[in-house]
Write a protein that holds these residues in place. Structure first.
Motif, PDB file in Angstrom:
ATOM      1  N   VAL A  62     -33.510  -4.021  -0.738  1.00  0.00           N
ATOM      2  CA  VAL A  62     -34.008  -5.390  -0.611  1.00  0.00           C
ATOM      3  C   VAL A  62     -33.751  -6.116  -1.929  1.00  0.00           C
ATOM      4  O   VAL A  62     -34.049  -5.593  -3.005  1.00  0.00           O
ATOM      5  CB  VAL A  62     -35.510  -5.411  -0.278  1.00  0.00           C
ATOM      6  CG1 VAL A  62     -35.980  -6.837  -0.025  1.00  0.00           C
ATOM      7  CG2 VAL A  62     -35.799  -4.532   0.942  1.00  0.00           C
ATOM      8  N   TYR A  63     -33.219  -7.344  -1.838  1.00  0.00           N
ATOM      9  CA  TYR A  63     -32.806  -8.110  -3.010  1.00  0.00           C
ATOM     10  C   TYR A  63     -33.665  -9.363  -3.149  1.00  0.00           C
ATOM     11  O   TYR A  63     -34.284  -9.826  -2.188  1.00  0.00           O
ATOM     12  CB  TYR A  63     -31.329  -8.498  -2.889  1.00  0.00           C
ATOM     13  CG  TYR A  63     -30.394  -7.309  -2.875  1.00  0.00           C
ATOM     14  CD1 TYR A  63     -29.689  -6.935  -4.016  1.00  0.00           C
ATOM     15  CD2 TYR A  63     -30.206  -6.562  -1.714  1.00  0.00           C
ATOM     16  CE1 TYR A  63     -28.826  -5.844  -3.996  1.00  0.00           C
ATOM     17  CE2 TYR A  63     -29.351  -5.466  -1.690  1.00  0.00           C
ATOM     18  CZ  TYR A  63     -28.666  -5.113  -2.839  1.00  0.00           C
ATOM     19  OH  TYR A  63     -27.815  -4.027  -2.822  1.00  0.00           O
ATOM     20  N   ASP A  64     -33.645  -9.925  -4.356  1.00  0.00           N
ATOM     21  CA  ASP A  64     -34.437 -11.136  -4.595  1.00  0.00           C
ATOM     22  C   ASP A  64     -33.685 -12.415  -4.248  1.00  0.00           C
ATOM     23  O   ASP A  64     -34.259 -13.512  -4.302  1.00  0.00           O
ATOM     24  CB  ASP A  64     -34.942 -11.193  -6.038  1.00  0.00           C
ATOM     25  CG  ASP A  64     -33.825 -11.117  -7.077  1.00  0.00           C
ATOM     26  OD1 ASP A  64     -32.635 -11.250  -6.706  1.00  0.00           O
ATOM     27  OD2 ASP A  64     -34.144 -10.921  -8.273  1.00  0.00           O
ATOM     28  N   ALA A  65     -32.405 -12.299  -3.883  1.00  0.00           N
ATOM     29  CA  ALA A  65     -31.576 -13.446  -3.486  1.00  0.00           C
ATOM     30  C   ALA A  65     -30.291 -12.897  -2.897  1.00  0.00           C
ATOM     31  O   ALA A  65     -29.948 -11.728  -3.134  1.00  0.00           O
ATOM     32  CB  ALA A  65     -31.286 -14.347  -4.687  1.00  0.00           C
ATOM     33  N   PRO A  66     -29.544 -13.685  -2.126  1.00  0.00           N
ATOM     34  CA  PRO A  66     -28.232 -13.227  -1.671  1.00  0.00           C
ATOM     35  C   PRO A  66     -27.338 -12.885  -2.865  1.00  0.00           C
ATOM     36  O   PRO A  66     -27.084 -13.719  -3.725  1.00  0.00           O
ATOM     37  CB  PRO A  66     -27.687 -14.426  -0.887  1.00  0.00           C
ATOM     38  CG  PRO A  66     -28.909 -15.166  -0.438  1.00  0.00           C
ATOM     39  CD  PRO A  66     -29.886 -15.011  -1.563  1.00  0.00           C
ATOM     40  N   GLY A  67     -26.898 -11.641  -2.919  1.00  0.00           N
ATOM     41  CA  GLY A  67     -26.095 -11.206  -4.051  1.00  0.00           C
ATOM     42  C   GLY A  67     -26.890 -11.023  -5.325  1.00  0.00           C
ATOM     43  O   GLY A  67     -26.323 -10.891  -6.407  1.00  0.00           O
ATOM     44  N   GLY A  68     -28.221 -11.017  -5.207  1.00  0.00           N
ATOM     45  CA  GLY A  68     -29.087 -10.965  -6.384  1.00  0.00           C
ATOM     46  C   GLY A  68     -29.409  -9.560  -6.833  1.00  0.00           C
ATOM     47  O   GLY A  68     -28.646  -8.605  -6.626  1.00  0.00           O
ATOM     48  N   ARG A  69     -30.580  -9.434  -7.418  1.00  0.00           N
ATOM     49  CA  ARG A  69     -31.001  -8.174  -8.028  1.00  0.00           C
ATOM     50  C   ARG A  69     -31.740  -7.308  -7.016  1.00  0.00           C
ATOM     51  O   ARG A  69     -32.627  -7.792  -6.316  1.00  0.00           O
ATOM     52  CB  ARG A  69     -31.910  -8.468  -9.222  1.00  0.00           C
ATOM     53  CG  ARG A  69     -32.409  -7.237  -9.962  1.00  0.00           C
ATOM     54  CD  ARG A  69     -33.259  -7.664 -11.143  1.00  0.00           C
ATOM     55  NE  ARG A  69     -33.872  -6.524 -11.808  1.00  0.00           N
ATOM     56  CZ  ARG A  69     -34.674  -6.610 -12.852  1.00  0.00           C
ATOM     57  NH1 ARG A  69     -34.988  -7.810 -13.340  1.00  0.00           N
ATOM     58  NH2 ARG A  69     -35.198  -5.525 -13.395  1.00  0.00           N
ATOM     59  N   PRO A  70     -31.391  -6.026  -6.925  1.00  0.00           N
ATOM     60  CA  PRO A  70     -32.144  -5.136  -6.034  1.00  0.00           C
ATOM     61  C   PRO A  70     -33.543  -4.895  -6.561  1.00  0.00           C
ATOM     62  O   PRO A  70     -33.740  -4.650  -7.760  1.00  0.00           O
ATOM     63  CB  PRO A  70     -31.306  -3.854  -6.029  1.00  0.00           C
ATOM     64  CG  PRO A  70     -30.472  -3.902  -7.253  1.00  0.00           C
ATOM     65  CD  PRO A  70     -30.260  -5.347  -7.585  1.00  0.00           C
ATOM     66  N   ARG A  71     -34.535  -4.988  -5.643  1.00  0.00           N
ATOM     67  CA  ARG A  71     -35.920  -4.898  -6.070  1.00  0.00           C
ATOM     68  C   ARG A  71     -36.702  -3.760  -5.419  1.00  0.00           C
ATOM     69  O   ARG A  71     -37.678  -3.272  -5.991  1.00  0.00           O
ATOM     70  CB  ARG A  71     -36.638  -6.211  -5.750  1.00  0.00           C
ATOM     71  CG  ARG A  71     -36.144  -7.410  -6.528  1.00  0.00           C
ATOM     72  CD  ARG A  71     -36.569  -7.334  -7.983  1.00  0.00           C
ATOM     73  NE  ARG A  71     -36.231  -8.553  -8.721  1.00  0.00           N
ATOM     74  CZ  ARG A  71     -36.636  -8.793  -9.965  1.00  0.00           C
ATOM     75  NH1 ARG A  71     -37.378  -7.907 -10.591  1.00  0.00           N
ATOM     76  NH2 ARG A  71     -36.287  -9.912 -10.566  1.00  0.00           N
ATOM     77  N   ALA A  72     -36.304  -3.342  -4.217  1.00  0.00           N
ATOM     78  CA  ALA A  72     -37.083  -2.327  -3.505  1.00  0.00           C
ATOM     79  C   ALA A  72     -36.223  -1.724  -2.401  1.00  0.00           C
ATOM     80  O   ALA A  72     -35.123  -2.209  -2.101  1.00  0.00           O
ATOM     81  CB  ALA A  72     -38.357  -2.948  -2.912  1.00  0.00           C
ATOM     82  N   ILE A  73     -36.752  -0.671  -1.821  1.00  0.00           N
ATOM     83  CA  ILE A  73     -36.145  -0.041  -0.647  1.00  0.00           C
ATOM     84  C   ILE A  73     -37.068  -0.274   0.546  1.00  0.00           C
ATOM     85  O   ILE A  73     -38.268   0.054   0.486  1.00  0.00           O
ATOM     86  CB  ILE A  73     -35.953   1.469  -0.848  1.00  0.00           C
ATOM     87  CG1 ILE A  73     -35.023   1.768  -2.029  1.00  0.00           C
ATOM     88  CG2 ILE A  73     -35.425   2.118   0.428  1.00  0.00           C
ATOM     89  CD1 ILE A  73     -33.583   1.387  -1.798  1.00  0.00           C
ATOM     90  N   LEU A  74     -36.537  -0.846   1.613  1.00  0.00           N
ATOM     91  CA  LEU A  74     -37.258  -0.936   2.884  1.00  0.00           C
ATOM     92  C   LEU A  74     -36.810   0.246   3.726  1.00  0.00           C
ATOM     93  O   LEU A  74     -35.674   0.285   4.196  1.00  0.00           O
ATOM     94  CB  LEU A  74     -36.951  -2.247   3.607  1.00  0.00           C
ATOM     95  CG  LEU A  74     -37.566  -2.401   5.001  1.00  0.00           C
ATOM     96  CD1 LEU A  74     -39.093  -2.438   4.930  1.00  0.00           C
ATOM     97  CD2 LEU A  74     -37.035  -3.653   5.707  1.00  0.00           C
ATOM     98  N   PRO A  75     -37.665   1.239   3.898  1.00  0.00           N
ATOM     99  CA  PRO A  75     -37.236   2.405   4.674  1.00  0.00           C
ATOM    100  C   PRO A  75     -37.109   2.092   6.155  1.00  0.00           C
ATOM    101  O   PRO A  75     -37.706   1.138   6.661  1.00  0.00           O
ATOM    102  CB  PRO A  75     -38.343   3.430   4.411  1.00  0.00           C
ATOM    103  CG  PRO A  75     -39.540   2.615   4.074  1.00  0.00           C
ATOM    104  CD  PRO A  75     -39.036   1.368   3.393  1.00  0.00           C
ATOM    105  N   LYS A  76     -36.347   2.927   6.826  1.00  0.00           N
ATOM    106  CA  LYS A  76     -36.180   2.755   8.269  1.00  0.00           C
ATOM    107  C   LYS A  76     -37.517   2.866   8.980  1.00  0.00           C
ATOM    108  O   LYS A  76     -37.763   2.169   9.980  1.00  0.00           O
ATOM    109  CB  LYS A  76     -35.203   3.816   8.799  1.00  0.00           C
ATOM    110  CG  LYS A  76     -34.919   3.726  10.284  1.00  0.00           C
ATOM    111  CD  LYS A  76     -33.946   4.803  10.713  1.00  0.00           C
ATOM    112  CE  LYS A  76     -33.713   4.774  12.217  1.00  0.00           C
ATOM    113  NZ  LYS A  76     -32.767   5.841  12.651  1.00  0.00           N
ATOM    114  N   ALA A  77     -38.392   3.711   8.462  1.00  0.00           N
ATOM    115  CA  ALA A  77     -39.742   3.863   9.007  1.00  0.00           C
ATOM    116  C   ALA A  77     -40.728   3.882   7.849  1.00  0.00           C
ATOM    117  O   ALA A  77     -40.466   4.498   6.814  1.00  0.00           O
ATOM    118  CB  ALA A  77     -39.867   5.137   9.832  1.00  0.00           C
ATOM    119  N   VAL A  78     -41.845   3.197   8.016  1.00  0.00           N
ATOM    120  CA  VAL A  78     -42.907   3.158   7.017  1.00  0.00           C
ATOM    121  C   VAL A  78     -44.113   3.881   7.602  1.00  0.00           C
ATOM    122  O   VAL A  78     -44.652   3.470   8.636  1.00  0.00           O
ATOM    123  CB  VAL A  78     -43.276   1.707   6.642  1.00  0.00           C
ATOM    124  CG1 VAL A  78     -44.366   1.696   5.571  1.00  0.00           C
ATOM    125  CG2 VAL A  78     -42.053   0.938   6.164  1.00  0.00           C
TER     126      VAL A  78
END
Length: 243
Positions: A62-78
């Motif tokens: 997950v990024y903070d903008a299109p083409g931006g900085r990666p901030r987190a991982i959204l897993p397939k299942a939470v």
């Protein structure tokens, strides 16, 4: 006579590249607050709730903008529940979706590793009126007097979504499952220690007393209404909390 010159073919807009994820990027989890650095939902009180849902087919950066900085991982299942997050914006081939475990926050995702689905269901909660209304395809399907969060721990405002459902022990929930939302208490210290990390939920209550500001942030619904919501709402369905 000279032939008219043909227009040059248009060049499709370029899609910003996704930067690789660094090691140790935090993973979005149910009992942890959403990692920092993601952008705020620009229209958290929008009356038209999103109807398009993103479902990851693998763990996503997950990024903070299109083409931006990666901030987190959204897993397939939470926590064993397949992620289903509402899409709220599109830009340059990327999509922004509301994130779980936080409030009024979205994250940007590149165009790969996910599929989409649609939902016809939305829930609107008016705190002051103590009223929850369920809509399907824009038509009211049910409305109930409810209790909401107290002044110490108010039900968070803005748009969220149904994260999933869970069964909690005890008779206080009327023997019915809880619909956990993507949102969490605005102030994590405002709830009892035993509820720290838990999400805001829509659930029934063992007492038939509704219409107050009495909960730790959750929305308490009469049992007939909760049964109907459990029968019909699926992960990703939009939820809007108004003052």
């Amino acid at each position: 006579m000279e032939a008219a010159a043909s227009a040059p073919p248009s060049t499709p807009p370029s899609i910003p590249a996704a930067a690789p994820a660094p090691k140790g990027l935090p993973v979005i989890a149910y009992l942890k607050r959403l990692p920092s650095g993601l952008p705020a939902d620009p229209t958290p009180m929008a009356s038209e709730l999103p109807t398009e849902i993103l479902r990851p087919t693998r763990d996503l950066v997950v990024y903070d903008a299109p083409g931006g900085r990666p901030r987190a991982i959204l897993p397939k299942a939470v926590s064993g529940i397949g992620a289903a997050v509402p899409i709220v914006a599109r830009e340059s081939g990327w999509v922004a979706a509301l994130m779980p475990s936080g409030n009024r926050t979205m994250g940007w995702l590149p165009p790969a590793g996910w599929i989409t689905a649609t939902t016809a269901d939305q829930v609107v909660i008016h705190r002051k009126a103590h009223r929850l209304t369920w809509y399907r395809d824009g038509q009211e399907r049910g409305s109930w007097k409810v209790s909401v969060g107290s002044k110490v721990s108010p039900t968070p405002l803005g748009r969220s979504f149904v994260f999933g459902r869970s069964k909690l022990p005890g008779e206080v929930y009327g023997g019915l499952d809880v619909l956990a939302l993507g949102s969490v208490p605005d102030d994590p210290d405002s709830v009892p220690v035993g509820l720290r990390g838990a999400h805001i939920g829509i659930h029934s209550w063992y007492q038939n007393t509704f219409g107050g500001d009495t909960s730790d942030g959750c929305v308490q619904v009469p049992q007939p209404g909760q049964r109907l919501l459990l029968e019909n709402l699926r992960p990703g369905a939009g939820v809007l909390v108004l003052p």
